[in-house]
Design an enzyme around this catalytic site. Structure first.
Site, short mmCIF file in Angstrom:
data_model
loop_
_atom_site.label_atom_id
_atom_site.label_comp_id
_atom_site.label_asym_id
_atom_site.label_seq_id
_atom_site.Cartn_x
_atom_site.Cartn_y
_atom_site.Cartn_z
N LYS A 1 45.76 29.80 107.72
CA LYS A 1 45.40 29.36 106.36
C LYS A 1 45.32 27.85 106.24
O LYS A 1 44.37 27.32 105.69
CB LYS A 1 46.52 29.74 105.36
CG LYS A 1 46.55 31.10 104.84
CD LYS A 1 47.48 31.21 103.63
CE LYS A 1 48.90 30.72 103.79
NZ LYS A 1 49.76 31.45 104.69
N ARG B 1 52.02 32.89 95.93
CA ARG B 1 52.68 33.71 96.95
C ARG B 1 53.34 34.93 96.33
O ARG B 1 53.85 35.78 97.06
CB ARG B 1 53.71 32.87 97.65
CG ARG B 1 53.31 32.47 99.09
CD ARG B 1 54.49 31.89 99.71
NE ARG B 1 54.53 31.61 101.10
CZ ARG B 1 54.06 30.54 101.71
NH1 ARG B 1 53.32 29.68 101.07
NH2 ARG B 1 54.31 30.36 102.98
N ARG C 1 53.79 28.09 117.94
CA ARG C 1 53.18 26.96 117.22
C ARG C 1 54.01 25.68 117.32
O ARG C 1 55.22 25.70 117.18
CB ARG C 1 53.02 27.36 115.74
CG ARG C 1 52.58 26.24 114.84
CD ARG C 1 52.05 26.75 113.55
NE ARG C 1 53.09 27.11 112.60
CZ ARG C 1 52.83 27.51 111.35
NH1 ARG C 1 51.58 27.63 110.94
NH2 ARG C 1 53.81 27.81 110.54
N ARG D 1 58.36 23.89 114.32
CA ARG D 1 58.75 23.76 112.91
C ARG D 1 60.05 24.51 112.72
O ARG D 1 60.23 25.57 113.31
CB ARG D 1 57.65 24.40 112.06
CG ARG D 1 57.27 23.57 110.86
CD ARG D 1 56.03 24.12 110.21
NE ARG D 1 56.36 25.19 109.27
CZ ARG D 1 55.46 25.72 108.42
NH1 ARG D 1 54.23 25.28 108.40
NH2 ARG D 1 55.81 26.68 107.61
N ARG E 1 60.19 35.46 107.49
CA ARG E 1 59.02 35.04 106.69
C ARG E 1 57.98 36.16 106.62
O ARG E 1 57.34 36.37 105.59
CB ARG E 1 58.40 33.78 107.29
CG ARG E 1 59.23 32.54 107.00
CD ARG E 1 58.82 31.37 107.84
NE ARG E 1 57.48 30.91 107.56
CZ ARG E 1 56.70 30.27 108.45
NH1 ARG E 1 57.14 30.05 109.66
NH2 ARG E 1 55.52 29.86 108.10
P1 AMP Z 1 54.00 27.26 104.30
O1 AMP Z 1 53.85 25.88 104.84
O2 AMP Z 1 52.91 27.62 103.32
O3 AMP Z 1 54.19 28.31 105.36
O4 AMP Z 1 55.36 27.25 103.42
C1 AMP Z 1 56.60 26.98 104.02
C2 AMP Z 1 57.73 27.41 103.10
O5 AMP Z 1 57.62 26.71 101.84
C3 AMP Z 1 57.73 28.88 102.72
O6 AMP Z 1 58.33 29.70 103.71
C4 AMP Z 1 58.53 28.85 101.42
O7 AMP Z 1 59.91 28.67 101.67
C5 AMP Z 1 58.03 27.55 100.77
N1 AMP Z 1 56.83 27.80 99.92
C6 AMP Z 1 55.57 27.32 100.11
N2 AMP Z 1 54.74 27.75 99.15
C7 AMP Z 1 55.49 28.53 98.31
C8 AMP Z 1 55.19 29.28 97.15
N3 AMP Z 1 53.94 29.33 96.61
N4 AMP Z 1 56.22 29.97 96.56
C9 AMP Z 1 57.45 29.92 97.05
N5 AMP Z 1 57.80 29.26 98.18
C10 AMP Z 1 56.83 28.55 98.81
#
Ligand code: AMP
Length: 223
Positions: A18, A93, A130, A157, A168
């Protein structure tokens, strides 16, 4: 209305690509990529109150509260650069976030939603392998030895370690997969095959967005 703003949501599980695809689409259209994950990681690094609270939640692979992320997005989408369009990555989300986003979109051009589909076995493999840059956070490409933009060292990460990856994906199944059902019934939804090479996924994404945008630009189409 003279031009239709390109308001895109890129949906998909963690590891679907994404972020990479959303960044590329945003760059090609000259509109901002808005990633709640990036905004939260920046806040965590800056040590703000929200950032500190979010970091503990993110490190466990759980979701930050709807209230916090909806507040962040309300502010972000109000900024001038988002008026001509945006590509959302990692938001919404949950179905509650999607409902709030519909509210924020009142009076704006419709949301175009593209879901990047990838089987779970492939996601575990990709996420565990990754690497990102320790200094600037960008995703590294396969076989890179150092960050291509700042030459920083590559590290995993914090939330890509094996047990957090599984958490996740479980959170995704529970809280985010229902989003696809929420949007799938709309004429402004498309799914693309995310198991292909990144360039092919991008071509399909561009084609899907082009198709959806043509649909909403038609005279008499619902806006
Ligand atoms: P990502 O980089 O999109 O994989 O997001 C990393 C982490 O940020 C996720 O595992 C959540 O802990 C938090 N996060 C990111 N976007 C959201 C969202 N829309 N709602 C809740 N938590 C979020």
């Amino acid at each position: 209305m003279s031009t239709v703003a390109l308001n895109v949501i890129v949906l998909g599980p963690p590891g679907a690509g994404k972020g990479t695809q959303a960044a590329r689409l945003a760059r090609s259209r000259g509109i901002p990529q808005v990633s709640t994950g990036d905004i939260l990681r920046e806040a965590a690094q800056a040590g703000t109150e929200i950032g500190r609270q979010a970091k503990a939640i993110m490190d466990r692979g759980e979701l930050v509260s709807d209230e916090v992320v909806i507040g962040i997005m309300r502010e972000r989408l109000d900024r001038a650069d988002a008026r001509l369009g945006f590509v959302l990555d990692g938001f919404p989300r949950t179905v509650a976030q999607a409902g709030a986003l519909d509210g924020l979109m009142a009076g704006r051009d419709p949301l175009l939603v593209v879901d990047i589909e990838v089987p779970e076995s492939e996601l575990v493999r990709r996420l565990s392998a990754r690497l990102i840059c320790r200094d600037c956070g960008v995703n590294a490409a396969d076989r890179e030895a150092a960050c291509r933009s700042c030459k920083g060292p590559l590290v995993q990460r914090a939330d890509d370690s094996d047990n957090v990856v599984r958490e996740r994906l479980a959170v995704y199944r529970r809280q985010s997969a229902p989003l696809v059902a929420y949007y799938r019934v709309r004429p402004t939804f498309r799914a693309v095959n995310g198991s292909q090479a990144p360039d092919e996924v991008f071509n399909d994404l561009v084609a899907a967005v082009g198709d959806l945008a043509a649909g909403v630009a038609k005279p008499g189409a619902p806006s």
